[in-house]
Every structure is written in C-alpha cells, then in structure tokens.
Design a protein around this motif. Structure first.
Motif, mmCIF file in Angstrom:
data_model
loop_
_atom_site.group_PDB
_atom_site.id
_atom_site.type_symbol
_atom_site.label_atom_id
_atom_site.label_comp_id
_atom_site.label_asym_id
_atom_site.label_seq_id
_atom_site.Cartn_x
_atom_site.Cartn_y
_atom_site.Cartn_z
ATOM 1 N N ASP A 56 0.798 -1.224 0.000
ATOM 2 C CA ASP A 56 0.000 0.000 0.000
ATOM 3 C C ASP A 56 0.834 1.279 0.000
ATOM 4 O O ASP A 56 0.411 2.305 0.551
ATOM 5 C CB ASP A 56 -0.972 0.003 1.178
ATOM 6 N N ILE A 57 2.019 1.237 -0.636
ATOM 7 C CA ILE A 57 2.776 2.481 -0.797
ATOM 8 C C ILE A 57 1.994 3.404 -1.739
ATOM 9 O O ILE A 57 1.214 2.936 -2.586
ATOM 10 C CB ILE A 57 4.206 2.226 -1.324
ATOM 11 N N PRO A 58 2.145 4.719 -1.616
ATOM 12 C CA PRO A 58 1.315 5.647 -2.405
ATOM 13 C C PRO A 58 1.386 5.418 -3.912
ATOM 14 O O PRO A 58 0.371 5.533 -4.606
ATOM 15 C CB PRO A 58 1.876 7.021 -2.017
ATOM 16 N N GLU A 59 2.579 5.090 -4.426
ATOM 17 C CA GLU A 59 2.727 4.907 -5.873
ATOM 18 C C GLU A 59 1.905 3.716 -6.372
ATOM 19 O O GLU A 59 1.337 3.771 -7.469
ATOM 20 C CB GLU A 59 4.207 4.719 -6.222
ATOM 21 N N ASN A 60 1.864 2.644 -5.585
ATOM 22 C CA ASN A 60 1.035 1.504 -5.959
ATOM 23 C C ASN A 60 -0.450 1.825 -5.821
ATOM 24 O O ASN A 60 -1.275 1.414 -6.647
ATOM 25 C CB ASN A 60 1.360 0.285 -5.097
ATOM 26 N N MET A 61 -0.790 2.552 -4.777
ATOM 27 C CA MET A 61 -2.190 2.842 -4.501
ATOM 28 C C MET A 61 -2.831 3.709 -5.579
ATOM 29 O O MET A 61 -4.055 3.668 -5.755
ATOM 30 C CB MET A 61 -2.329 3.495 -3.129
ATOM 31 N N GLU A 62 -2.028 4.488 -6.303
ATOM 32 C CA GLU A 62 -2.581 5.243 -7.429
ATOM 33 C C GLU A 62 -3.284 4.311 -8.410
ATOM 34 O O GLU A 62 -4.251 4.698 -9.065
ATOM 35 C CB GLU A 62 -1.469 5.995 -8.169
ATOM 36 N N VAL A 63 -2.780 3.083 -8.512
ATOM 37 C CA VAL A 63 -3.297 2.147 -9.500
ATOM 38 C C VAL A 63 -4.251 1.130 -8.878
ATOM 39 O O VAL A 63 -5.296 0.803 -9.463
ATOM 40 C CB VAL A 63 -2.132 1.406 -10.200
ATOM 41 N N ILE A 64 -3.928 0.633 -7.693
ATOM 42 C CA ILE A 64 -4.683 -0.512 -7.154
ATOM 43 C C ILE A 64 -5.721 -0.153 -6.102
ATOM 44 O O ILE A 64 -6.477 -1.025 -5.670
ATOM 45 C CB ILE A 64 -3.734 -1.570 -6.560
ATOM 46 N N ALA A 65 -5.790 1.104 -5.675
ATOM 47 C CA ALA A 65 -6.700 1.455 -4.577
ATOM 48 C C ALA A 65 -8.122 0.972 -4.842
ATOM 49 O O ALA A 65 -8.788 0.430 -3.955
ATOM 50 C CB ALA A 65 -6.686 2.960 -4.342
ATOM 51 N N GLU A 66 -8.588 1.161 -6.073
ATOM 52 C CA GLU A 66 -9.948 0.758 -6.421
ATOM 53 C C GLU A 66 -9.992 -0.450 -7.340
ATOM 54 O O GLU A 66 -11.067 -1.034 -7.548
ATOM 55 C CB GLU A 66 -10.686 1.926 -7.081
ATOM 56 N N TYR A 67 -8.849 -0.834 -7.892
ATOM 57 C CA TYR A 67 -8.842 -1.892 -8.903
ATOM 58 C C TYR A 67 -7.862 -3.015 -8.587
ATOM 59 O O TYR A 67 -7.452 -3.746 -9.469
ATOM 60 C CB TYR A 67 -8.535 -1.285 -10.282
ATOM 61 N N GLY A 68 -7.476 -3.141 -7.331
ATOM 62 C CA GLY A 68 -6.578 -4.200 -6.919
ATOM 63 C C GLY A 68 -6.817 -4.548 -5.469
ATOM 64 O O GLY A 68 -7.832 -4.188 -4.872
ATOM 65 N N VAL A 69 -5.853 -5.243 -4.882
ATOM 66 C CA VAL A 69 -5.970 -5.717 -3.502
ATOM 67 C C VAL A 69 -4.735 -5.260 -2.734
ATOM 68 O O VAL A 69 -3.656 -5.852 -2.870
ATOM 69 C CB VAL A 69 -6.090 -7.258 -3.453
ATOM 70 N N PRO A 70 -4.841 -4.192 -1.942
ATOM 71 C CA PRO A 70 -3.669 -3.720 -1.194
ATOM 72 C C PRO A 70 -3.454 -4.490 0.111
ATOM 73 O O PRO A 70 -4.382 -5.069 0.666
ATOM 74 C CB PRO A 70 -4.025 -2.256 -0.898
ATOM 75 N N PHE A 71 -2.193 -4.482 0.552
ATOM 76 C CA PHE A 71 -1.876 -4.993 1.889
ATOM 77 C C PHE A 71 -0.844 -4.069 2.509
ATOM 78 O O PHE A 71 -0.138 -3.335 1.805
ATOM 79 C CB PHE A 71 -1.353 -6.436 1.829
ATOM 80 N N SER A 72 -0.749 -4.096 3.823
ATOM 81 C CA SER A 72 0.191 -3.223 4.536
ATOM 82 C C SER A 72 1.624 -3.597 4.177
ATOM 83 O O SER A 72 2.012 -4.767 4.318
ATOM 84 C CB SER A 72 -0.017 -3.331 6.045
ATOM 85 N N THR A 73 2.391 -2.636 3.746
ATOM 86 C CA THR A 73 3.743 -2.886 3.257
ATOM 87 C C THR A 73 4.573 -3.659 4.276
ATOM 88 O O THR A 73 4.665 -3.269 5.439
ATOM 89 C CB THR A 73 4.436 -1.548 2.929
ATOM 90 N N GLY A 74 5.159 -4.763 3.812
ATOM 91 C CA GLY A 74 6.035 -5.566 4.663
ATOM 92 C C GLY A 74 5.325 -6.507 5.613
ATOM 93 O O GLY A 74 5.989 -7.260 6.342
#
Length: 386
Positions: free
Chosen positions: A307-325
């Motif tokens: 869930d780093i900001p750069e990834n979240m630009e893309v996956i926030a609504e269209y992917g599955v985030p997890f807490s970094t590390g």
C-alpha cells in the motif's frame, strides 16, 4: 524533431521499467515522424545492432559496475549527443542520469532538455550513503536543469512540489492492450501449468520485496495446505547488481518445490507467464509508477500490492492492497484470492478496463510530443514562457 534519449540501459527492453518506458515511447515517437536516437550500453544491447523499430541505436561503453555503469554511460552519451548528434531535444530518463543534464546547457545550448523523474532512487535499499547522496543531487539537477520535467506518478508530482517547490508535468507509465493466450508449452521449462501458479514479475532487488512474498507464501501454505497444494509461486526476474540478494532468495526457497525462480524472461515467454498466472503479487517498498502492475492489469490479472502511495494510485480501487512488509496480511490476501476464483476474475476484468482507459502508451506518447513541441515553440519565440 530530432530527439536523443539518454539514461536507459538499451533497447529492446530486456528488463527494467525505464527500458520498457523508453522503448514504448521511442517507438511511438518514430511513428509520429520524428528522428529518434537512443543510447545503449554495450553489455545490454549488441554493439552491432544499430536500428530497432525505426529507432537509431548508438552503442557506447560503460564502466559496468553497480555504482559507475549508469553515470559513465550517461557522460559519454551526453557528450556524443551534444557534439555529434546535435538533436533538438535531449531527454534524460531517471534522476541518476539527470545529474549530468547541465552539460547540454554548455555544449548544446540550442537543445531543449527534458528530464523524467521515474522514482526516488535514493530510497532503494541497494544503495549506500554516498550513492544516496549523489542520487539526491541527481534529483536537484533533474529539477534545476530540465527546461521541462516529467514525473511518472502523481505521488512524485506531489513529492517534487513539497521538496523542491516546483511544478512539473504528470505523464505516467503505460500499457499496450493485451489479449495473449495461455501457452503451456512455454511454461513447461519452469514446470508450471496455466492458472496453477501465482506470480511476481520484477528485478530481484531488495525494495521489490521478493523475500517478503516468499515468507508470506510459505505461511499461506501452512494455513491452507489443501487449497494451495497444487499451486506454485513463480518469481520472474533476475539480479540487477544484486547477486548476494538473489542468492539469499534461492536459499529462502531451497527445499520448497512450490517456489520457482525463473530468472529474467522477455518476449513471448514473459507474456505466457503473465497470461497463465492466477493473479500477480507486487510487494515492493519503493516505486515510481510500477509498470509490472500496469502490465499485469493489462492481462486482466488481479494484483495484490503493497500500500505504498505509488502503488495505490493504481490498485486502490482496482486491486488488492496490503500493509507494506506485513507477511501475515499478505498471506491472508493470497488465500483470499486463491479461494475465490470469481472474485479474482472480476477484479482482473475491472483492472484491465481501467488501465486501458487511463494508461495507454499512445496517449502518453501524444502528451510527450505535445510537451516537446510546446518547448520548441518557446525556444523559437512562437510561444511566451508563462
């Protein structure tokens, strides 16, 4: 326009986000009717290869070590561009190469200098204190000496605004629409079968987080041995002056036949590996805007990403985030997608539609050409600087 591209290792792209970016951009610049010269390193692109997709390739040597490869090649390429090629546009890719973007101001003042800020390189774990200091100088040079500066993510646009009080252009990384079929023949050398593995595609450097994924995969298999019994983990990528880290990953995976390290792959084999994956995992701790995530989505794959900001630009609504590390949370997300094929397919379908609309390389090339033309018009006095 005559455009010189500096900073990439070479073409065609074998691995690396900058190389993919430059290849896709340069190919389209040629289609726009421009004369494009791309500088290549002799260890990456064969020295006798002088044309690719209409792009003129100029092979120059470098000091092929972790710390001197990029800067030594950039120095020679910049001199060659200024004194021999003499292009209208000199476009530096990456903050490291941008460290030398002051040279055209002296040797080729007529040229327009464009710098692309791809990521905050100094945050990458592979660098020591001196290299990080030099990369921070590269950031400052990127902002100071570029007539125009491009950032590939909105996170980087905000970072530059806060850190350097400078407005820059947002032109992201992109994708080409994919409709690749699975191909078990191409997967067979890795003992993989279509939809019977999850995958990570990245250079094997610490900040990409392959070690986190291996730990999470092992934990997931402990929790749900029946669910994951016939599924494998494929880690697709190789060393980038990080041989000791790669050895660490092999040691982590040793004795576990469910973990496959394929090394670098490209072309049809890489497409087959993307197409055949159940879903993709990208556990990085530092990015610019990850092309690997965009490409996975272009194949219609659900992506689990940190869930780093750069990834979240893309996956926030269209992917599955997890807490970094967070190994435990990542293991839970793996189990969640592996146990619900309908949900995984639905996420992948929405992700494909999203990236095809928002991150198409054709649109990105058009925006870059518009920026070039605007700056050349300013140089010629046709437009006023605002």
């Amino acid at each position: 326009m005559h455009i010189a591209l500096i900073g990439q290792k070479g073409l065609p792209s074998q691995y690396g986000g900058i190389e993919t970016h430059v290849e896709e951009l340069a190919t389209r610049l040629v289609r726009h009717g421009n004369h494009v010269t791309a500088y290549t390193r002799s260890w990456y692109t064969p020295a006798n290869m002088n044309l690719y997709n209409g792009i003129v390739l100029k092979s120059l040597p470098s000091i092929n070590t972790k710390h001197l490869d990029a800067i030594s090649h950039t120095f020679l390429a910049t001199l060659h561009a200024c004194l021999i090629e003499r292009p209208d546009i000199i476009h530096f890719h990456g903050v490291g190469p941008s460290l030398l973007s002051w040279i055209p101001k002296i040797l080729r003042p007529q040229a327009v200098v464009i710098n692309t800020f791809h990521c905050i390189d100094r945050e990458h774990a592979k660098w020591g204190a001196f290299a990080r200091w030099m990369l921070q100088l590269g950031e400052k040079a990127c902002i100071k000496f570029g007539h125009e500066v491009i950032a590939v993510s909105r996170t980087l646009v905000n970072y530059i605004a806060v850190s350097y009080h400078q407005r820059v252009h947002y032109i992201p990384n992109g994708i080409s629409p994919r409709r690749a079929n699975t191909d078990d023949v191409l997967l067979a050398p890795f003992d993989l079968q279509s939809f019977q593995y999850i995958a990570m595609v990245a250079r094997l450097v610490p900040h990409k987080g392959a070690h986190t994924l291996i730990d999470a995969w092992k934990l997931a298999r402990e929790k749900e041995p029946e669910l994951l019994r016939n599924i494998k983990l494929a880690i697709i990528g190789g060393s980038a002056f990080t041989d000791s880290y790669v050895e660490q990953l092999h040691a982590q995976a040793r004795g576990d036949s469910s973990i496959v390290l394929t090394g670098f792959q490209r072309g049809d084999v890489l497409k087959a590996l993307f197409a055949g994956a159940k879903f993709i995992v990208h556990p990085s701790t530092s990015e610019g805007l990850p092309i690997a995530i965009l490409e996975a989505m272009s194949f219609g794959k659900a992506v689990i990403a940190s869930d780093i900001p750069e990834n979240m630009e893309v996956i926030a609504e269209y992917g599955v985030p997890f807490s970094t590390g967070d190994v435990k949370e990542l293991s839970e997300k793996i189990i969640e997608l592996a146990s619900d094929e309908m949900q995984t397919a639905s996420i992948g379908h929405a992700a494909r539609e999203f990236v095809e609309t928002e991150y198409h390389w054709d649109d990105i090339a058009n925006a870059t050409v518009e920026l070039y033309e605007k700056r050349l018009a300013i140089r010629e006095g046709i437009l006023a600087v605002r």
